[in-house]
Design a protein around this motif. Structure first.
Motif, PDB file in Angstrom:
ATOM      1  N   LEU A 108      63.200 -13.669-119.385  1.00  0.00           N
ATOM      2  CA  LEU A 108      62.527 -12.621-118.628  1.00  0.00           C
ATOM      3  C   LEU A 108      63.510 -11.820-117.774  1.00  0.00           C
ATOM      4  O   LEU A 108      63.380 -10.594-117.645  1.00  0.00           O
ATOM      5  CB  LEU A 108      61.430 -13.238-117.756  1.00  0.00           C
ATOM      6  CG  LEU A 108      60.278 -13.879-118.542  1.00  0.00           C
ATOM      7  CD1 LEU A 108      59.395 -14.707-117.616  1.00  0.00           C
ATOM      8  CD2 LEU A 108      59.452 -12.820-119.256  1.00  0.00           C
ATOM      9  N   SER A 159      58.390  -4.324-112.655  1.00  0.00           N
ATOM     10  CA  SER A 159      57.179  -3.829-113.299  1.00  0.00           C
ATOM     11  C   SER A 159      56.627  -2.615-112.568  1.00  0.00           C
ATOM     12  O   SER A 159      56.268  -1.604-113.195  1.00  0.00           O
ATOM     13  CB  SER A 159      56.123  -4.940-113.341  1.00  0.00           C
ATOM     14  OG  SER A 159      54.911  -4.489-113.911  1.00  0.00           O
ATOM     15  N   ARG A 190      49.063  -8.768-116.466  1.00  0.00           N
ATOM     16  CA  ARG A 190      49.646 -10.062-116.129  1.00  0.00           C
ATOM     17  C   ARG A 190      48.565 -11.139-116.062  1.00  0.00           C
ATOM     18  O   ARG A 190      47.551 -10.989-115.390  1.00  0.00           O
ATOM     19  CB  ARG A 190      50.341 -10.003-114.768  1.00  0.00           C
ATOM     20  CG  ARG A 190      51.666  -9.284-114.793  1.00  0.00           C
ATOM     21  CD  ARG A 190      52.260  -9.227-113.398  1.00  0.00           C
ATOM     22  NE  ARG A 190      53.670  -8.902-113.505  1.00  0.00           N
ATOM     23  CZ  ARG A 190      54.643  -9.585-112.912  1.00  0.00           C
ATOM     24  NH1 ARG A 190      54.346 -10.624-112.174  1.00  0.00           N
ATOM     25  NH2 ARG A 190      55.896  -9.220-113.059  1.00  0.00           N
ATOM     26  N   ASP A 208      52.509  -4.286-118.826  1.00  0.00           N
ATOM     27  CA  ASP A 208      53.035  -5.567-118.355  1.00  0.00           C
ATOM     28  C   ASP A 208      52.173  -6.699-118.913  1.00  0.00           C
ATOM     29  O   ASP A 208      51.002  -6.842-118.561  1.00  0.00           O
ATOM     30  CB  ASP A 208      53.031  -5.602-116.828  1.00  0.00           C
ATOM     31  CG  ASP A 208      53.776  -6.807-116.266  1.00  0.00           C
ATOM     32  OD1 ASP A 208      53.949  -7.799-116.993  1.00  0.00           O
ATOM     33  OD2 ASP A 208      54.184  -6.758-115.090  1.00  0.00           O
ATOM     34  N   LEU A 210      53.209 -10.021-118.829  1.00  0.00           N
ATOM     35  CA  LEU A 210      53.744 -11.285-118.342  1.00  0.00           C
ATOM     36  C   LEU A 210      52.641 -12.336-118.203  1.00  0.00           C
ATOM     37  O   LEU A 210      51.677 -12.163-117.461  1.00  0.00           O
ATOM     38  CB  LEU A 210      54.428 -11.098-116.987  1.00  0.00           C
ATOM     39  CG  LEU A 210      55.047 -12.357-116.377  1.00  0.00           C
ATOM     40  CD1 LEU A 210      56.225 -12.831-117.223  1.00  0.00           C
ATOM     41  CD2 LEU A 210      55.498 -12.108-114.942  1.00  0.00           C
ATOM     42  N   PHE A 229      57.886  -7.729-120.572  1.00  0.00           N
ATOM     43  CA  PHE A 229      57.865  -9.173-120.364  1.00  0.00           C
ATOM     44  C   PHE A 229      57.007  -9.924-121.389  1.00  0.00           C
ATOM     45  O   PHE A 229      56.290 -10.870-121.059  1.00  0.00           O
ATOM     46  CB  PHE A 229      57.436  -9.498-118.935  1.00  0.00           C
ATOM     47  CG  PHE A 229      58.260  -8.768-117.909  1.00  0.00           C
ATOM     48  CD1 PHE A 229      59.648  -8.803-117.987  1.00  0.00           C
ATOM     49  CD2 PHE A 229      57.677  -8.014-116.900  1.00  0.00           C
ATOM     50  CE1 PHE A 229      60.432  -8.112-117.072  1.00  0.00           C
ATOM     51  CE2 PHE A 229      58.453  -7.327-115.972  1.00  0.00           C
ATOM     52  CZ  PHE A 229      59.838  -7.373-116.061  1.00  0.00           C
TER      53      PHE A 229
END
Length: 260
Positions: A108, A159, A190, A208, A210, A229
């Motif tokens: 990451l 981000s 996320r 994003d 993640l 990510f």
């Protein structure tokens, strides 16, 4: 530099022994931590590797050690096996667990370094990487929670700088939803639950992802080339096809249909 892509030929089957699992959609039987999988052979290879999904072991297909297996096997333990350890490998398995988390952080951070190069990213990366080698006691003394918090805060900042004021669906339950008509460009997804979500032909521009749960999500024809990510296990757990555009550095899962 530490290698962050798995090389099973240089590992001693650590993920097949160290990790526990229970019968679920990803595993067909139960196994405790430290117990060798019944399919691990004497040469540290999976005897059903070619048919894992068909054998009900899709969780193994989704799993990624980010190169921690060979790092622990070859660097930390200099080629020794858990089979030769007086403790049955207990220490090695604990070290593997720590290094796997550290390697995921490095993956990451490498993405963050491309998006927002600078001393803050490189310094934190060196700090994380420094904990992946040395003697086992040194690695086991790593404050993973502290490092994870530092990495998480840095990634949040990157981000925000890349996405701007995009919409937030962080942590939302989007299980099974048809998101094809939803504008997800610059969105914050996320930790969103995207299990079995329909993302066909969506453009995830600077989205994003993640920690988003992409199990069985349909990414056929989707463009993830600039998504933020994304990690290999997320792709491994999702469905895609030859038209799915991946972020740089990620591998197209073998289970996805090839170009026809």
């Amino acid at each position: 530099m530490t290698t962050l892509e798995p090389d099973c030929a240089r590992c001693v089957g650590l993920c097949c022994v160290a990790l526990p699992f229970r019968p679920s959609s990803g595993f067909s039987f139960a196994k405790d931590a430290g117990e060798p999988c019944r399919h691990l052979d004497a040469a540290y290879r999976c005897s059903i590797h070619a048919t894992l999904r068909e054998s009900g072991m899709g969780g193994c297909v989704s799993y990624e050690c980010f190169g921690a297996g060979q790092q622990v096997s070859q660097v930390v333990y200099a080629g020794r096996s858990w089979r030769d350890c007086a403790d049955g490998g207990a220490e090695m398995f604990s070290v593997f667990s720590v290094v796997q988390r550290l390697h995921e952080m490095l993956v990451l951070l490498d993405q963050a370094g491309v998006l927002a190069p600078g001393p803050e990213v490189s310094q934190l990366r060196r700090r994380v990487e420094a904990r992946t080698s040395g003697d086992p006691a040194f690695i086991l003394d790593t404050d993973l929670d502290r490092l994870a918090a530092l990495v998480g805060e840095l990634l949040r900042g990157v981000s925000r700088s890349v996405r701007g004021d995009g919409p937030s669906y962080a942590g939302h339950d989007l299980v099974g939803q048809d998101l094809r008509a939803t504008d997800l460009a610059r969105a914050d997804l996320r930790s969103a639950l995207l299990v079995a979500a329909d993302l066909r032909e969506t453009v995830l521009d600077r989205t994003d992802l993640l920690g988003a749960d992409l199990r069985d999500a349909d990414l056929s024809g989707a463009d993830l080339s600039t998504a933020l990510f994304v990690t290999q296990p997320q792709l491994n757990a999702a469905h895609g096809d030859a038209a799915t555009v991946l972020p740089p550095g990620l591998r197209r899962p073998h289970s996805w249909p090839a170009a026809g």
